[in-house]
Design a protein around this motif. Structure first.
Motif: not given
Length: 517
Positions: A364-374
């Motif tokens: 994931g990434g920006k906007y989302g809930a997976y770890e890649g988001a934050t």
């Protein structure tokens, strides 16, 4: 007679010595106070925009080199489990500056004409440091709102950063993809011509400037419908604007102008403690790096913007070294949220990404809930004070507030920075134990980290526009559970195997929202 004279002289010398000693006491106190003041460390936060966990060389980037940031990583604490508070910029910025989650103030992505989100009187990190004798400045992207909801860009624009603790500000009022496309220094638009007043609207078209829809032939590269309003510098933006022709920015000049302002602030305050919140526009869209950075990566504008961002970081460090204050300056390098490739502009970010993984192993990434988001690259560097190490401590940008306060022995008031924890030893590399729980915000749900566990709660209100981003956001009608120690990429949802743990973590989210950590 000689004996009496000798005695008198001796007595006079004793009295003179005593007198000098008494007279020197206040002077010594002043010198001591000045020394203590000088010993307070300078604090710099290099806050990059949309930089993913894997977008830096030290974190495994491919197709782009970041030697300046890699140098910080090699000489400081390089965190592998550090987080922005949210998957989007406004809540993350709010949290860093206030030490509390964005949901406590309904923080969300703001339009370009939003009122100031952090209201005057709210305790903030810059106001705390200012009270402790620090000079404070913010340079770069703001996107926390300005004024009271009906800004006249042709007069003093306030309240703003100066009303919440900053002594100096030089800003993009919102973001690069939103009007007004002007710089704001302290309370005023830079180079504003009173005979060419600025009008901005996010509700209707104003003036006769071409738009991305009516004049696509004027664009340096195309954009989606959301970003196809007023064209400035060959880029169509969100919102409508007219006037202010002499004040309009050129995106390609951001790096030089913001770096110049940051360096000027550092030079002006080299003899006193200072706090600089250097809030980069890079690598946010529209990605328009200076000509000298074009082609320096294999990934087109996004990769070249990373190179530009690395250069800016290097210039700040070099200035500290030139001034001889690098050994009394703590630098925190991090990002406001995870990566995004296509975010409104067709700049070939997806097509040219190659083997590079912007989020590293994290999904994931920006906007989302997976770890890649934050989960974002985070480095703390302090020459000679921090022993280089890699840390897997679970930590949040919110924790900078309480940790900086501890560093300079500044007491916090009751309720101040309520979600921030003092992890100074962790930031200094002396401990690798930090949070047990951490909430991660996204645009559709709330997640919770608990040690190696990650719960993504069921989604609530998912904005319609999220589908256009084509992002792997992780929103579901059912809660999801992952064991990050075995599954860091969150591919195997094991919620059905641990129903009691899911309930406990859901309840913990509510407890934290209501009562704090």
């Amino acid at each position: 007679m000689a004996k009496k004279l000798t005695t008198a002289v001796a007595t006079a010398l004793v009295l003179l010595s005593a007198g000098c000693s008494k007279q020197s006491t206040p002077e010594s106190s002043v010198e001591k106070a000045a020394t203590e003041k000088q010993q307070k460390p300078n604090l710099i936060v290099l806050y990059v925009d949309d930089l993913g966990y894997g977008d830096v060389g030290a974190y495994g980037a491919k197709g782009v080199e970041t030697p300046n940031i890699d140098k910080l990583a090699a000489g400081g604490v390089m965190f592998t489990d550090a987080h922005s508070s949210s998957a989007t910029c406004t809540p993350s910025r709010y949290s860093l500056l206030t030490g509390e989650h964005g949901f406590r103030n309904d923080a969300a992505i703001l339009p370009g004409d939003a009122p100031l989100l952090i209201r005057p009187g709210k305790k903030t990190l810059p106001s705390l440091l200012k009270q402790q004798g620090y000079a404070t400045a913010v340079v770069g992207k703001w996107h926390l709102g300005l004024g009271n909801g009906s800004v006249d860009w042709n007069t003093d624009v306030k309240p703003g950063p100066l009303e919440i603790g900053f002594d100096y500000s030089f800003l993009l009022p919102a973001t690069g993809d939103r009007v007004p496309t002007v710089y704001l220094e302290n309370h005023n638009v830079v180079n504003l011509d009173k005979n060419d007043p600025i009008t901005v609207s996010y509700h209707e078209k104003v003036g006769n400037k071409p738009t991305g829809l009516t004049h696509p032939e004027l664009l340096k590269y195309p954009a989606d419908l959301e970003h196809s309003e007023t064209i400035v510098n060959g880029i169509s933006r969100m919102g409508s604007m007219t006037g202010g022709e002499k004040a309009l920015w050129k995106d390609e000049e951001f790096a030089d102008i913001f770096t110049e302002k940051a360096v000027k602030f550092i030079r002006a305050n080299k003899n006193q403690p200072f706090f600089l919140f250097h809030s980069y526009h890079d690598i946010h869209v529209p990605r328009m790096p200076h000509e000298r950075f074009k082609g320096k990566s294999s990934m087109g504008p996004r990769g070249d913007a990373i190179v530009q961002m690395d250069w800016i970081s290097g210039e700040i460090v070099k200035e500290l070294e030139r001034l001889g204050i690098d050994d009394n300056t703590m630098i925190v390098f991090t990002s406001d949220n995870g990566p995004v490739l296509h975010d409104g502009y067709f700049d070939q970010a997806k097509e040219l990404v190659g083997d590079h993984k912007p989020g590293g192993v994290y999904r994931g990434g920006k906007y989302g809930a997976y770890e890649g988001a934050t989960r974002v690259p985070t480095i703390v560097y302090w020459k000679g004070k921090i022993q280089p190490t890699e840390s897997d401590a679970l930590i949040s940008q919110m924790d900078l507030y309480a940790s900086f306060a501890k560093l300079i022995n500044a007491p916090l008031a009751e309720g101040e920075a309520q979600d921030s924890h003092d992890f100074l030893d962790v930031f200094m590399g002396k401990s690798h134990t930090a949070r047990e729980y951490l909430i991660e915000e996204s645009v559709g749900t709330t997640s919770l980290r608990y040690k190696n566990w990650k719960l993504i709660d069921k989604a609530s209100k998912i904005p319609d526009w999220i589908a256009d981003k084509k992002m792997d956001v992780g929103f579901s009608n059912e809660p999801q559970l992952f064991d990050l120690s075995k599954d860091p990429s969150e591919k195997n949802d094991i919620a059905a195997e641990h129903p009691e743990l899911v309930k406990q973590l859901q309840q913990k989210i509510q407890d934290i929202k209501q009562n704090g950590y």
